[in-house]
Write an enzyme that holds these catalytic residues in place. Structure first.
Site, PDB file in Angstrom:
ATOM      1  N   SER A  45      53.465 -28.893  43.970  1.00  0.00           N
ATOM      2  CA  SER A  45      54.245 -30.099  43.649  1.00  0.00           C
ATOM      3  C   SER A  45      53.935 -31.256  44.595  1.00  0.00           C
ATOM      4  CB  SER A  45      55.753 -29.783  43.730  1.00  0.00           C
ATOM      5  OG  SER A  45      56.126 -28.847  42.761  1.00  0.00           O
ATOM      6  N   HIS A  99      52.831 -32.095  38.507  1.00  0.00           N
ATOM      7  CA  HIS A  99      51.751 -31.176  38.142  1.00  0.00           C
ATOM      8  C   HIS A  99      50.994 -31.769  36.951  1.00  0.00           C
ATOM      9  CE1 HIS A  99      53.134 -27.605  40.541  1.00  0.00           C
ATOM     10  NE2 HIS A  99      54.240 -28.319  40.519  1.00  0.00           N
ATOM     11  N   HIS A 139      54.596 -21.793  36.540  1.00  0.00           N
ATOM     12  CA  HIS A 139      55.651 -21.092  37.274  1.00  0.00           C
ATOM     13  C   HIS A 139      56.343 -20.049  36.391  1.00  0.00           C
ATOM     14  CE1 HIS A 139      55.240 -25.087  39.164  1.00  0.00           C
ATOM     15  NE2 HIS A 139      55.562 -24.486  40.292  1.00  0.00           N
ATOM     16  N   TYR A 145      59.447 -19.472  36.372  1.00  0.00           N
ATOM     17  CA  TYR A 145      60.704 -20.029  35.851  1.00  0.00           C
ATOM     18  C   TYR A 145      60.501 -20.897  34.611  1.00  0.00           C
ATOM     19  CZ  TYR A 145      59.523 -24.374  38.391  1.00  0.00           C
ATOM     20  OH  TYR A 145      58.899 -25.514  38.862  1.00  0.00           O
ATOM     21  N   GLU A 146      59.258 -21.261  34.319  1.00  0.00           N
ATOM     22  CA  GLU A 146      58.990 -22.018  33.096  1.00  0.00           C
ATOM     23  C   GLU A 146      59.011 -21.124  31.854  1.00  0.00           C
ATOM     24  OE1 GLU A 146      55.937 -25.406  33.660  1.00  0.00           O
ATOM     25  OE2 GLU A 146      55.479 -24.018  35.286  1.00  0.00           O
ATOM     26  N   ALA A 201      55.041 -26.805  47.875  1.00  0.00           N
ATOM     27  CA  ALA A 201      56.156 -27.475  48.544  1.00  0.00           C
ATOM     28  C   ALA A 201      57.264 -26.435  48.664  1.00  0.00           C
ATOM     29  CB  ALA A 201      56.627 -28.667  47.730  1.00  0.00           C
ATOM     30  N   MET A 251      59.152 -21.318  44.871  1.00  0.00           N
ATOM     31  CA  MET A 251      59.213 -20.706  43.547  1.00  0.00           C
ATOM     32  C   MET A 251      57.826 -20.414  42.979  1.00  0.00           C
ATOM     33  SD  MET A 251      62.136 -23.283  42.036  1.00  0.00           S
ATOM     34  CE  MET A 251      63.555 -23.725  43.047  1.00  0.00           C
ATOM     35  N   SER A 252      56.846 -20.220  43.859  1.00  0.00           N
ATOM     36  CA  SER A 252      55.460 -20.013  43.393  1.00  0.00           C
ATOM     37  C   SER A 252      54.704 -19.149  44.392  1.00  0.00           C
ATOM     38  CB  SER A 252      54.760 -21.370  43.227  1.00  0.00           C
ATOM     39  OG  SER A 252      54.590 -22.000  44.492  1.00  0.00           O
ATOM     40  N   ASN A 290      61.905 -30.060  52.292  1.00  0.00           N
ATOM     41  CA  ASN A 290      63.332 -30.271  52.577  1.00  0.00           C
ATOM     42  C   ASN A 290      63.828 -29.055  53.350  1.00  0.00           C
ATOM     43  OD1 ASN A 290      62.985 -29.254  49.528  1.00  0.00           O
ATOM     44  ND2 ASN A 290      64.756 -28.229  50.449  1.00  0.00           N
ATOM     45  N   HIS A 349      64.587 -32.165  43.198  1.00  0.00           N
ATOM     46  CA  HIS A 349      63.122 -32.178  43.096  1.00  0.00           C
ATOM     47  C   HIS A 349      62.570 -33.552  43.487  1.00  0.00           C
ATOM     48  CE1 HIS A 349      59.250 -30.654  41.833  1.00  0.00           C
ATOM     49  NE2 HIS A 349      59.055 -31.691  41.051  1.00  0.00           N
TER      50      HIS A 349
END
Length: 270
Positions: A28, A59, A81, A83-84, A111, A209-210, A233, A245
């Site tokens: 990201s 992306h 991802h 989650y997609e 990130a 998340m990746s 963050n 995000h």
């Protein structure tokens, strides 16, 4: 090699002018590195058999082939991802394709939220190891011995030699790099303060998340892996503020100069 893998490799090879030696997965807000590739050849994900569509802001959704700091590279400008809604096999399919195209080394970037309270937003972290908290694994199911062993060793998932190269690049550029353990969660919701506290107790330094599925498959196929996180963050509960995000993209934009300098110097030394 499976039929779908062979089809994807054939489509891509027809467009390339040389064999890549290095693969890049750009997370990201970090796809800017692909814009530095010389004599670029762009291949949209939608034009590659077996590839999915990247649906997340930051992306672009294309492969970029060309030369970067004297090395022949192929870069994923955007990733898929879990989650997609994609399977682990779909998420990691591009890694298998890049390995089949001939890469020997893979640099994975992301990130991530900082769990380690000594970290600050904008820090760059060399990933030393990871914890898979995704409750899934891309190697579940029948194993193709042509691609890798049934039970791959993960004791050195992130190559020590490449970590040393990254450390030396940081020193050369006078960048203060963090080192730590990356925790892979499914997302897409950010972690609760209680979850962040738990992950810190388990030894995590950053959470995202990746990355974990891709690194598992890269090791399965015998690639040397370097992982780098941009701490976009501080995770929930460390600061009294909501997470978004937009903040991730803002932070990666702020540190892009240092990120580009570091990545270029690392690639020079490979």
């Amino acid at each position: 090699m499976t039929t779908s893998l062979q089809e994807a490799v054939t489509v891509i090879q027809d467009k390339l002018t040389d064999q890549p030696s290095l693969g890049l997965i750009l997370g990201s807000g970090l796809g800017i590195l692909a814009d530095e590739i010389e004599d670029p050849i762009y291949i949209q994900y939608k034009d590659i058999p077996g590839f999915s569509t990247s649906t997340v802001a930051g992306h672009k959704g294309q492969l970029v082939f060309g030369t970067l700091e004297g090395k022949t590279v192929i870069a994923m400008q955007g990733r898929f991802h879990y989650y997609e809604g994609y399977s682990m096999q779909k998420v990691t399919f591009p890694v298998r394709v890049m390995a089949a195209l001939g890469i020997e080394k893979l640099i994975v970037t992301n990130a991530a939220g900082g769990i380690n309270e000594a970290f600050q937003a904008g820090d760059l972290m060399i990933i030393e190891d990871h914890i898979n908290f995704m409750n899934d694994n891309p190697l579940i199911g029948p194993n193709d011995e042509q691609l890798g062993p049934r039970f791959p060793d993960m004791s050195s998932a992130y190559d020590q030699e490449l970590q040393t190269v990254a450390e030396q690049a940081g020193k050369k550029l006078e960048l203060s790099l963090q080192k730590g353990v990356y925790v892979g969660n499914t997302g897409p919701a950010y972690e609760t303060p209680a979850e962040v506290k738990m992950l810190r107790e388990l030894g995590g330094d950053a959470v995202g998340m990746s990355t974990v599925p891709e690194v598992v498959v890269a090791n399965h196929m015998g690639l040397q892996v370097l992982g780098l996180s941009c701490i976009s963050n501080l995770a929930a509960g460390i600061l009294d503020q909501p997470l978004s995000h937009d903040e991730v993209i803002e932070t990666t934009e702020r540190v892009k100069v240092d990120f580009l300098r570091l990545m270029k110097t690392i690639i020079q030394e490979l």
